[in-house]
Motif scaffolding. Structure first.
Motif, PDB file in Angstrom:
ATOM      1  N   ALA A  18       3.394   3.438  -4.850  1.00  0.00           N
ATOM      2  CA  ALA A  18       3.590   2.061  -4.368  1.00  0.00           C
ATOM      3  C   ALA A  18       3.784   2.044  -2.856  1.00  0.00           C
ATOM      4  CB  ALA A  18       4.777   1.420  -5.073  1.00  0.00           C
ATOM      5  N   LEU A  19       4.478   3.037  -2.332  1.00  0.00           N
ATOM      6  CA  LEU A  19       4.713   3.107  -0.891  1.00  0.00           C
ATOM      7  C   LEU A  19       3.439   3.371  -0.094  1.00  0.00           C
ATOM      8  CD1 LEU A  19       8.098   5.033  -0.757  1.00  0.00           C
ATOM      9  CD2 LEU A  19       7.691   2.629  -0.173  1.00  0.00           C
ATOM     10  N   THR A  20       2.438   3.969  -0.727  1.00  0.00           N
ATOM     11  CA  THR A  20       1.173   4.206  -0.024  1.00  0.00           C
ATOM     12  C   THR A  20       0.253   2.986  -0.075  1.00  0.00           C
ATOM     13  OG1 THR A  20       0.092   5.156  -1.978  1.00  0.00           O
ATOM     14  CG2 THR A  20       1.265   6.682  -0.516  1.00  0.00           C
ATOM     15  N   GLY A  21       0.763   1.879  -0.647  1.00  0.00           N
ATOM     16  CA  GLY A  21      -0.027   0.650  -0.658  1.00  0.00           C
ATOM     17  C   GLY A  21      -0.784   0.397  -1.941  1.00  0.00           C
ATOM     18  N   ARG A  22      -0.522   1.188  -2.967  1.00  0.00           N
ATOM     19  CA  ARG A  22      -1.203   0.979  -4.250  1.00  0.00           C
ATOM     20  C   ARG A  22      -0.200   0.453  -5.268  1.00  0.00           C
ATOM     21  NH1 ARG A  22      -3.209   6.765  -5.414  1.00  0.00           N
ATOM     22  NH2 ARG A  22      -1.026   6.997  -4.900  1.00  0.00           N
ATOM     23  N   PRO A  23      -0.246  -0.841  -5.609  1.00  0.00           N
ATOM     24  CA  PRO A  23       0.674  -1.387  -6.610  1.00  0.00           C
ATOM     25  C   PRO A  23       0.521  -0.632  -7.941  1.00  0.00           C
ATOM     26  CG  PRO A  23      -0.476  -3.143  -5.480  1.00  0.00           C
ATOM     27  CD  PRO A  23      -1.129  -1.852  -5.067  1.00  0.00           C
ATOM     28  N   GLN A  24       1.664  -0.365  -8.574  1.00  0.00           N
ATOM     29  CA  GLN A  24       1.671   0.395  -9.817  1.00  0.00           C
ATOM     30  C   GLN A  24       2.017  -0.510 -10.987  1.00  0.00           C
ATOM     31  OE1 GLN A  24       0.845   3.930  -9.758  1.00  0.00           O
ATOM     32  NE2 GLN A  24       0.131   2.952  -7.876  1.00  0.00           N
TER      33      GLN A  24
END
Length: 80
Positions: A18-24
């Motif tokens: 999530a922190l890398t910009g990919r919603p989980q």
């Protein structure tokens, strides 16, 4: 997409992704339950939504029409 059990077992991986910009996305009983996003993304989404929202007073003042008509009804007879 993560099952709830997998997300609990690998929570650090969910947060890192999530922190890398990919919603989980996390499912419960096969149905989408929650989406984990970074705090930065969450704040951006809230700010964007709030910027486009009018106040309650503005909403009321935007009512189309100046007068609301009343129904033409006669009172019924009441006897005591």
């Amino acid at each position: 997409m993560w099952t709830l059990q997998d997300a609990k077992n690998k929570f650090s991986a969910v947060v890192d992704a999530a922190l890398t910009g990919r919603p989980q996305e996390v499912t419960r009983r096969g149905k989408l339950a929650v989406v984990v996003v970074s705090a930065t993304e969450y704040k951006r989404l809230v700010a964007e939504e709030t910027a486009h929202r009018e106040s309650f007073a503005e909403h009321l003042m935007a009512f189309p029409g100046t007068e609301i008509g009343r129904a033409d009804v006669k009172p019924r007879d009441v006897s005591f």
